[in-house]
Design an enzyme around this catalytic site. Structure first.
Site, PDB file in Angstrom:
ATOM      1  N   ARG A 116       0.853  -1.186   0.000  1.00 57.41           N
ATOM      2  CA  ARG A 116       0.000   0.000   0.000  1.00 57.41           C
ATOM      3  C   ARG A 116       0.894   1.243   0.000  1.00 57.41           C
ATOM      4  O   ARG A 116       2.040   1.190   0.450  1.00 57.41           O
ATOM      5  CB  ARG A 116      -0.897   0.001   1.234  1.00 57.41           C
ATOM      6  CG  ARG A 116      -1.917  -1.088   1.267  1.00 57.41           C
ATOM      7  CD  ARG A 116      -2.523  -1.279   2.648  1.00 57.41           C
ATOM      8  NE  ARG A 116      -3.262  -0.102   3.120  1.00 57.41           N
ATOM      9  CZ  ARG A 116      -3.802  -0.007   4.326  1.00 57.41           C
ATOM     10  NH1 ARG A 116      -3.669  -1.004   5.184  1.00 57.41           N
ATOM     11  NH2 ARG A 116      -4.471   1.065   4.680  1.00 57.41           N
ATOM     12  N   LYS A 153      -3.159  -8.213  10.318  1.00 59.91           N
ATOM     13  CA  LYS A 153      -4.527  -7.876  10.741  1.00 59.91           C
ATOM     14  C   LYS A 153      -5.411  -7.469   9.564  1.00 59.91           C
ATOM     15  O   LYS A 153      -6.636  -7.491   9.671  1.00 59.91           O
ATOM     16  CB  LYS A 153      -4.517  -6.777  11.796  1.00 59.91           C
ATOM     17  CG  LYS A 153      -4.070  -5.422  11.306  1.00 59.91           C
ATOM     18  CD  LYS A 153      -4.124  -4.385  12.404  1.00 59.91           C
ATOM     19  CE  LYS A 153      -3.663  -3.022  11.924  1.00 59.91           C
ATOM     20  NZ  LYS A 153      -4.459  -2.489  10.801  1.00 59.91           N
ATOM     21  N   THR A 210     -13.038   6.307  15.734  1.00 57.97           N
ATOM     22  CA  THR A 210     -12.627   4.961  15.320  1.00 57.97           C
ATOM     23  C   THR A 210     -13.723   4.346  14.469  1.00 57.97           C
ATOM     24  O   THR A 210     -14.908   4.572  14.717  1.00 57.97           O
ATOM     25  CB  THR A 210     -12.347   4.035  16.524  1.00 57.97           C
ATOM     26  OG1 THR A 210     -11.949   2.739  16.033  1.00 57.97           O
ATOM     27  CG2 THR A 210     -13.571   3.860  17.414  1.00 57.97           C
ATOM     28  N   SER A 240     -13.363   0.993  13.968  1.00 59.35           N
ATOM     29  CA  SER A 240     -13.139  -0.403  14.322  1.00 59.35           C
ATOM     30  C   SER A 240     -14.293  -0.930  15.173  1.00 59.35           C
ATOM     31  O   SER A 240     -14.544  -0.418  16.272  1.00 59.35           O
ATOM     32  CB  SER A 240     -11.824  -0.540  15.101  1.00 59.35           C
ATOM     33  OG  SER A 240     -11.774  -1.756  15.813  1.00 59.35           O
ATOM     34  N   ARG A 285     -14.266  -3.692  16.637  1.00 58.00           N
ATOM     35  CA  ARG A 285     -13.616  -4.308  17.797  1.00 58.00           C
ATOM     36  C   ARG A 285     -13.435  -3.279  18.909  1.00 58.00           C
ATOM     37  O   ARG A 285     -13.743  -3.540  20.080  1.00 58.00           O
ATOM     38  CB  ARG A 285     -12.256  -4.883  17.371  1.00 58.00           C
ATOM     39  CG  ARG A 285     -11.367  -5.356  18.522  1.00 58.00           C
ATOM     40  CD  ARG A 285      -9.969  -5.677  18.040  1.00 58.00           C
ATOM     41  NE  ARG A 285      -9.283  -4.522  17.482  1.00 58.00           N
ATOM     42  CZ  ARG A 285      -8.588  -3.638  18.195  1.00 58.00           C
ATOM     43  NH1 ARG A 285      -8.482  -3.784  19.506  1.00 58.00           N
ATOM     44  NH2 ARG A 285      -7.983  -2.619  17.608  1.00 58.00           N
ATOM     45  N   ARG A 286     -12.927  -2.094  18.546  1.00 55.13           N
ATOM     46  CA  ARG A 286     -12.710  -1.067  19.562  1.00 55.13           C
ATOM     47  C   ARG A 286     -14.032  -0.524  20.103  1.00 55.13           C
ATOM     48  O   ARG A 286     -14.190  -0.341  21.314  1.00 55.13           O
ATOM     49  CB  ARG A 286     -11.880   0.078  18.967  1.00 55.13           C
ATOM     50  CG  ARG A 286     -10.419  -0.276  18.719  1.00 55.13           C
ATOM     51  CD  ARG A 286      -9.700   0.850  18.010  1.00 55.13           C
ATOM     52  NE  ARG A 286      -8.273   0.577  17.852  1.00 55.13           N
ATOM     53  CZ  ARG A 286      -7.579   0.881  16.763  1.00 55.13           C
ATOM     54  NH1 ARG A 286      -8.177   1.470  15.735  1.00 55.13           N
ATOM     55  NH2 ARG A 286      -6.290   0.621  16.686  1.00 55.13           N
ATOM     56  N   ASN A 324      -5.649   6.618   6.992  1.00 58.33           N
ATOM     57  CA  ASN A 324      -4.418   6.177   7.650  1.00 58.33           C
ATOM     58  C   ASN A 324      -4.178   7.013   8.916  1.00 58.33           C
ATOM     59  O   ASN A 324      -4.878   8.004   9.165  1.00 58.33           O
ATOM     60  CB  ASN A 324      -3.228   6.232   6.685  1.00 58.33           C
ATOM     61  CG  ASN A 324      -2.927   7.635   6.175  1.00 58.33           C
ATOM     62  OD1 ASN A 324      -2.807   8.571   6.949  1.00 58.33           O
ATOM     63  ND2 ASN A 324      -2.803   7.779   4.860  1.00 58.33           N
ATOM     64  N   CYS A 336     -16.233  -8.691   8.467  1.00 60.96           N
ATOM     65  CA  CYS A 336     -15.585  -7.427   8.847  1.00 60.96           C
ATOM     66  C   CYS A 336     -16.415  -6.608   9.836  1.00 60.96           C
ATOM     67  O   CYS A 336     -15.913  -5.648  10.412  1.00 60.96           O
ATOM     68  CB  CYS A 336     -15.240  -6.598   7.621  1.00 60.96           C
ATOM     69  SG  CYS A 336     -16.676  -5.975   6.743  1.00 60.96           S
TER      70      CYS A 336
END
Length: 311
Positions: free
Chosen positions: A11, A83, A129, A131, A133-134, A153, A244
């Site tokens: 990337r 990840k 975020t 995410s 997960r977070r 990013n 995802c």
């Protein structure tokens, strides 16, 4: 192409290119005199798309163009964050992992302009975020905080924080180390507070199957502990078949005496249900450990929990 030239595809983000520089440095120090490297940067779908990743095939959005360059013969070696590599399906046919590099820090960091810790943040603080997960873990442990969607990013997210799009950020410690921005960290969160993603802190080197000359050179960079931990974690995720939008977290750890364990969690997005499993490998190999932990969570109802989340 000269036999002593390895073209590395990655990337094109600053962090990804920093990761390539680590690989180039390790190759330069490896006992293969005369090997030269060249960087082939590509812009991936995941880097171009700033919406929900599930709309562009999830995590594969960060690897597809890199894989294509490798398979097309435009590059000889791909550098990925583990990840970001989907584990619910095999690697693209014709490619193999040649090495997993020594693992970096697996923890998440809180970035708050005022230097507050997570427990000090006042109610209503906006945490940037995207995410799941977070956000699921924050919903479980700090329900008074608000998660606001934020992609891009790490450099771009820091810019958005400075621009007032959020009051604080959660970012990976390893990523901040790679772009030399650990100065912004307010608090490093333990894995008990914020369980990391599968493959956290590990860089994978991927080659074309049968490209023995390149595989032979780069496989020497592999770290045995990272191989064992990553194998256990990816098999765990493969057996769970998470998507995802599934809040799944976990990490394997090789102890000083060589013992391997895997701790893993599955959440509902609202954080109200948390499934836990933690097992030691004993005589089991890493893949069997990953399978065993996944089965332990499936026995607790993980399948219905994951399948009940839209994606």
């Amino acid at each position: 192409m000269p036999a002593d030239l390895i073209r590395i595809v990655s990337r094109d983000s600053p962090m990804a290119l920093a990761q390539v520089e680590r690989v180039r440095a390790e190759l330069a120090a490896a006992p293969h005199p005369g090997t030269r490297t060249e960087v082939v940067p590509v812009r991936t779908t995941g880097d171009k798309w700033m919406g929900d990743l599930s709309a562009v095939e999830g995590k594969g959005a960060f690897t597809k163009e890199v894989d294509q360059a490798l398979l097309a013969g435009d590059a000889d070696l791909a550098v990925h964050c583990v990840k970001d590599i989907p584990a619910d399906r095999p690697l693209p046919a014709g490619t193999v992992f040649a090495a997993f590099l020594r693992r970096d820090d697996i923890r998440d960091a809180l970035i708050h302009p005022g230097g507050l810790t997570l427990d000090e943040l006042p109610a209503g603080t906006r945490i940037g975020t995207s995410s799941v997960r977070r956000s699921a873990q924050l919903a479980a442990s700090h329900p008074h905080l608000d998660c606001v969607p934020m992609r891009g990013n790490a450099n771009r997210r820091l810019e958005k924080l400075a621009g007032g799009d959020a009051d604080a950020l959660l970012l990976a410690v390893s990523g901040l180390e790679r772009i030399d921005r650990t100065d912004v960290i307010s608090e490093v969160l333990s894995p008990e507070v914020m369980c990391p993603p599968i493959g956290a802190g590990v860089l994978a080197l991927q080659c074309r199957e049968g490209d023995d000359a390149v595989i032979d050179i780069v496989s020497g960079l592999g770290d045995p502990a990272a191989y064992r931990e990553t194998t256990a974690e990816r098999m765990f995720l493969h057996v769970l078949q998470g998507h995802c939008n599934s809040p799944i977290a976990g990490y394997a750890q090789v102890e000083r005496n060589g013992d391997l364990s895997l701790r893993a969690k599955v959440f509902t997005p609202d954080g109200k249900t948390v499934l836990n499993a933690h097992e030691w490998a004993g005589p089991l190999d890493p893949a069997t450990l990953g399978t065993s932990v996944a089965v332990a969570l499936l026995r607790q109802g993980a399948r219905d929990l994951i399948d009940g989340i839209a994606h």
